[in-house]
Design a protein around this motif. Structure first.
Motif, PDB file in Angstrom:
ATOM      1  N   CYS A 220       2.531 109.768 -39.532  1.00 41.83           N
ATOM      2  CA  CYS A 220       3.778 110.200 -40.176  1.00 41.83           C
ATOM      3  C   CYS A 220       3.805 109.774 -41.635  1.00 41.83           C
ATOM      4  O   CYS A 220       3.593 108.610 -41.952  1.00 41.83           O
ATOM      5  N   ARG A 221       4.096 110.718 -42.531  1.00 43.04           N
ATOM      6  CA  ARG A 221       4.234 110.429 -43.967  1.00 43.04           C
ATOM      7  C   ARG A 221       5.578 110.924 -44.461  1.00 43.04           C
ATOM      8  O   ARG A 221       5.727 111.264 -45.611  1.00 43.04           O
ATOM      9  N   ILE A 222       6.545 110.980 -43.538  1.00 47.24           N
ATOM     10  CA  ILE A 222       7.828 111.570 -43.902  1.00 47.24           C
ATOM     11  C   ILE A 222       8.620 110.679 -44.859  1.00 47.24           C
ATOM     12  O   ILE A 222       9.404 111.171 -45.665  1.00 47.24           O
ATOM     13  N   CYS A 223       8.422 109.365 -44.801  1.00 45.74           N
ATOM     14  CA  CYS A 223       9.086 108.525 -45.811  1.00 45.74           C
ATOM     15  C   CYS A 223       8.091 107.546 -46.428  1.00 45.74           C
ATOM     16  O   CYS A 223       6.977 107.384 -45.939  1.00 45.74           O
TER      17      CYS A 223
ATOM     18  N   LYS B 280       8.200 104.307 -46.518  1.00 45.51           N
ATOM     19  CA  LYS B 280       7.859 103.080 -45.805  1.00 45.51           C
ATOM     20  C   LYS B 280       6.476 103.272 -45.175  1.00 45.51           C
ATOM     21  O   LYS B 280       5.752 102.338 -44.935  1.00 45.51           O
ATOM     22  N   GLY B 281       6.180 104.542 -44.896  1.00 52.96           N
ATOM     23  CA  GLY B 281       4.917 104.902 -44.268  1.00 52.96           C
ATOM     24  C   GLY B 281       3.818 104.992 -45.293  1.00 52.96           C
ATOM     25  O   GLY B 281       4.012 104.572 -46.422  1.00 52.96           O
TER      26      GLY B 281
ATOM     27  N   CYS C 117       2.831 105.809 -41.373  1.00 51.31           N
ATOM     28  CA  CYS C 117       2.779 105.069 -40.117  1.00 51.31           C
ATOM     29  C   CYS C 117       1.913 105.851 -39.143  1.00 51.31           C
ATOM     30  O   CYS C 117       1.852 107.072 -39.204  1.00 51.31           O
TER      31      CYS C 117
ATOM     32  N   GLY D 179       6.561 103.798 -35.360  1.00 49.72           N
ATOM     33  CA  GLY D 179       6.498 103.675 -36.817  1.00 49.72           C
ATOM     34  C   GLY D 179       7.501 102.625 -37.279  1.00 49.72           C
ATOM     35  O   GLY D 179       8.281 102.101 -36.474  1.00 49.72           O
ATOM     36  N   ILE D 180       7.513 102.343 -38.591  1.00 46.88           N
ATOM     37  CA  ILE D 180       8.370 101.276 -39.115  1.00 46.88           C
ATOM     38  C   ILE D 180       9.843 101.548 -38.817  1.00 46.88           C
ATOM     39  O   ILE D 180      10.601 100.641 -38.486  1.00 46.88           O
ATOM     40  N   CYS D 181      10.262 102.811 -38.873  1.00 46.30           N
ATOM     41  CA  CYS D 181      11.663 103.151 -38.589  1.00 46.30           C
ATOM     42  C   CYS D 181      11.950 103.184 -37.092  1.00 46.30           C
ATOM     43  O   CYS D 181      13.104 103.272 -36.685  1.00 46.30           O
TER      44      CYS D 181
ATOM     45  N   ALA E  26      10.340 105.468 -34.993  1.00 42.61           N
ATOM     46  CA  ALA E  26       9.950 106.765 -34.420  1.00 42.61           C
ATOM     47  C   ALA E  26       8.709 106.572 -33.541  1.00 42.61           C
ATOM     48  O   ALA E  26       7.769 105.884 -33.937  1.00 42.61           O
TER      49      ALA E  26
ATOM     50  N   ILE F 189       7.260 111.778 -33.770  1.00 42.32           N
ATOM     51  CA  ILE F 189       6.389 112.047 -34.926  1.00 42.32           C
ATOM     52  C   ILE F 189       5.659 113.383 -34.747  1.00 42.32           C
ATOM     53  O   ILE F 189       5.653 114.230 -35.648  1.00 42.32           O
TER      54      ILE F 189
ATOM     55  N   ARG G 168       8.146 116.333 -35.030  1.00 42.88           N
ATOM     56  CA  ARG G 168       8.583 116.604 -36.405  1.00 42.88           C
ATOM     57  C   ARG G 168       7.484 117.275 -37.214  1.00 42.88           C
ATOM     58  O   ARG G 168       7.733 118.241 -37.941  1.00 42.88           O
TER      59      ARG G 168
ATOM     60  N   VAL H 107      13.764 111.667 -42.568  1.00 41.62           N
ATOM     61  CA  VAL H 107      13.847 110.314 -41.999  1.00 41.62           C
ATOM     62  C   VAL H 107      15.246 110.034 -41.427  1.00 41.62           C
ATOM     63  O   VAL H 107      16.264 110.307 -42.049  1.00 41.62           O
TER      64      VAL H 107
HETATM   65 FE1  SF4 Z   1       7.617 108.210 -40.589  1.00 39.63          FE
HETATM   66 FE2  SF4 Z   1       9.430 106.381 -39.835  1.00 39.63          FE
HETATM   67 FE3  SF4 Z   1       7.037 105.626 -40.777  1.00 39.63          FE
HETATM   68 FE4  SF4 Z   1       8.842 106.679 -42.424  1.00 39.63          FE
HETATM   69  S1  SF4 Z   1       9.015 104.737 -41.308  1.00 39.63           S
HETATM   70  S2  SF4 Z   1       6.650 107.206 -42.354  1.00 39.63           S
HETATM   71  S3  SF4 Z   1       9.772 108.237 -41.082  1.00 39.63           S
HETATM   72  S4  SF4 Z   1       7.439 106.791 -38.870  1.00 39.63           S
END
Ligand code: SF4
Ligand code: BF8
Length: 636
Positions: free
Chosen positions: A47-50, A52-53, A55, A67-69, A71, A76, A79, A200
């Protein structure tokens, strides 16, 4: 085949040697340098949607599972997949919007380069959409049809589904899609909503995310229907025409211009203008004048409407330049390899981009706008003539690969041919032969080329097996390009490969239609947006039998699916009720929830489902099984 390419196309083997000798990398070389490809990306769990990633989820369950959020793998994957559907829908419906906006201006007499060439088609479309035609001039009808079409991009009432989808499917299918709340009300809004809900911290329920994507895939279908039908009205509805395909269509003594991309607004005018500049080309030393050839879906569009020879399909577009005899390649939008600039720089070939939102390094940009279309086309043809005089004769490698191709099977052309057998009830001969089993079913081959498999190989193997088992074959896009190049769109192929009962039907229809022999083994229906033509034929059959699409012995296959557009098309094919084969493994297998939804859950909801099978022989078996299952359920 040669060492550096992975293709069934004899021209690819020929020209790859040229590439290797000149040390020019091709798509196959770059595929090799990408190995091994990232496992996380392949499974869809990156996931590269935000920011923070990025992830990634450990597919083996040992490392991180969220992932960090927070998900998880299912969110993932869902999406990522839905966003691909949105991008596909955006591509096809931008193409459609461009045509609709042009048609509005044609209706107001503002665009001298264009007119309504097929008034009968426009009238039929107007009647279908409920636009008045009685006693009206063609201009105002065109304006009204285009304006109503643009409502599908503008309507804000979410209870009211897009005009083009509800008028293009059997009523039962429309009702089913409405009940599932997946009918788009507005193409642009549907694409925007997918982007919004997959950003996100929004929709995290994988099934809900995919259902949102499905609405986008049906928006893709909507854009495709309107693009095809309005293009027919403006440029003519395809009728059978005999032409040629493969890189051997590039000639030594001509100024060769390839049109590559998708939108007929550009390629049509290039064809028109080239016709008026033949003498200029001859004066520059090109004995045989100007030779327009097609690549990808622009190629399919002008091939079907004007018999323009098809040079090649997606994966070997670079090779056209390696012939050393391509003087210009004119591109517009979609499926144009960014490598072309680099390859063209090694030759005299002029690479010309035309759309302000699609430029490329190494290309000359000639900005195309409909109001100056002819002037722009003349500039481009002049550039090609100029380039012709700069050819290096020592580097010319005219390919020996060229096949005859009988193409141009719009729904109208198919029904027109059948009408020669039964003028009062044209569909009767087709329906009767499906019911009595002379035709076991219908398969639509669609989609791309992909370096993950042997170019054109899956198409060829599956089609031959299906034809032998008396399945009627339709094709679009780069799949159609594969069949055209390999000589499978000919009466000779029908004689060589079709099963006895299919052969008898194709012969009877072909002879009645005045083709002097059988219809080709695979019927070329057009570009990727012309997949809607196959749905039009299927809808006519379903309406005639009073059934829904998922009840018909109808399947689809994209052995080399690659683009986001193909993801959208495959998904709407499933949602219309078709068992839909893909020969490349989609980037979703990291989620069992999403994989099960696409291959099993979809069957309960829509009647259609995905079949993922990279092995062409096994895929043919599964498709034949699906056809027989449908026949049994129908009691035929
Ligand atoms: Fe994706 Fe969540 Fe990681 Fe952001 S923190 S890249 S939305 S999995
Ligand atoms: O739209 S079949 S590779 S060229 S996406 Fe692209 Fe695929 Fe070809 Fe046509 Ni369709």
């Amino acid at each position: 085949s040669c060492t550096s390419c992975n293709s069934c196309d004899p021209a690819a083997a020929e020209l790859c040697t040229v590439a290797a000798a000149a040390d020019i990398p091709t798509v196959w070389d770059r595929h090799a340098t990408q190995q091994p490809q990232c496992g996380f990306g392949s499974l869809g769990v990156c996931c590269r949607i935000c920011w923070k990633g990025p992830c990634r989820i450990d597919p083996f369950g040992k490392g991180p599972q969220r992932g960090i959020c927070g998900a998880d793998r299912d969110t993932i994957v869902a999406r990522n997949l839905s966003r691909m559907m949105a991008a596909g829908a955006a591509g096809h419906s931008e193409h459609g919007r461009h045509i609709a906006l042009a048609m509005q201006r044609v209706g107001r007499n503002e665009l001298p380069a264009y007119r309504i060439r097929d008034e009968a088609k426009l009238t039929a479309v107007a009647n279908r959409l409920g636009v008045a035609t009685e006693g009206r001039a063609i201009g105002p009808i065109a304006y009204d049809v285009a304006t109503l079409t643009l409502e599908d991009y503008r309507n804000q009432d979410h209870h009211q589904a897009c005009n083009w989808i509800t008028s293009s499917l059997p009523k039962k299918r429309v009702d089913k899609l409405r009940a599932l709340d997946v009918l788009p009300h507005n193409i642009d809004a549907t694409v925007a909503q997918i982007m919004a809900r997959t950003s996100v911290g929004c929709d995290a329920d994988p099934t809900n995310v995919v259902l949102g994507g499905i609405k986008g895939a049906l928006a893709d279908f909507t854009g495709m229907c309107l693009a095809t039908e309005l293009s027919d009205a403006m440029f003519g509805t395809p009728q059978p025409v005999v032409t040629t395909a493969n890189l051997g269509v590039i000639r030594k003594d001509s100024v060769n211009i390839a049109v590559n991309g998708h939108n007929p607004l550009l390629s049509e005018v290039i064809c028109d203008v080239a016709r008026t500049m033949q003498d200029k080309a001859r004066a520059a030393g090109a004995r045989d004048g100007i030779n327009i050839v097609g690549i990808c879906c622009s190629g399919n569009e002008v091939m079907l409407r004007h018999g323009v020879p098809l040079a090649t399909n997606y994966l070997s577009q670079e090779l056209a330049i390696l012939t050393g005899a391509l003087d210009a390649m004119v591109v517009d939008v979609q499926c144009i390899m960014p490598s072309l600039g680099e390859v063209a720089e090694c030759f005299h070939t002029r690479l010309v981009t035309t759309m302000d939102e699609n430029k490329m390094p190494g290309a000359t940009h000639v900005s195309f706008h409909e109001e100056h279309a002819e002037e722009t086309a003349r500039t481009i043809v002049d550039m090609a003539i100029g380039a012709f005089t700069l050819r290096d004769p020592k580097r010319i490698r005219i390919s020996s690969a060229v096949s005859k191709a009988v193409v141009g099977f719009s729904a109208e052309a198919v029904i027109g041919a059948l009408a020669k057998i039964d003028p009062d009830d044209p569909l009767k001969p087709l329906v009767d032969n499906i019911v009595n089993g002379n035709i076991r079913g219908i398969a639509l081959f669609a989609g791309c080329n992909n370096t993950q498999s042997t170019q054109d190989g899956g198409f060829q193997t599956i089609a031959k097996r299906l034809a032998k088992n008396n399945v009627l074959l339709l094709a679009t896009g780069c799949g159609a390009g594969a069949f055209a190049k390999l000589g499978l769109m000919t009466p000779e192929a029908t004689d060589a490969y079709a099963g006895d009962t299919l052969k008898a039907v194709l012969t009877a229809v072909g002879e009645a239609a005045g083709l002097g022999g059988p219809l080709p083994m695979v019927l070329h229906m057009g570009s990727c947006v012309d997949n809607s033509r196959a749905v039009a034929v299927a809808t006519a059959i379903a309406d005639r039998l009073g059934v829904d699409l998922h009840e018909l012995p109808l399947v689809a296959s994209a052995p080399e699916a690659m683009s986001e557009k193909a993801v959208a098309i495959g998904t709407w094919s499933v949602c219309l009720g078709l068992p839909t084969h893909i020969g490349t493994v989609p980037q979703v297998t990291g989620s069992t929830v999403v994989t099960n939804l696409l291959t099993r859950g979809a069957a309960d909801l829509f009647g259609g489902y995905f079949i993922v099978e990279p092995n062409p022989e096994a895929a043919a078996d599964t498709l034949l099984g699906a056809i027989e299952e449908r026949r049994e359920a129908l009691g035929i």
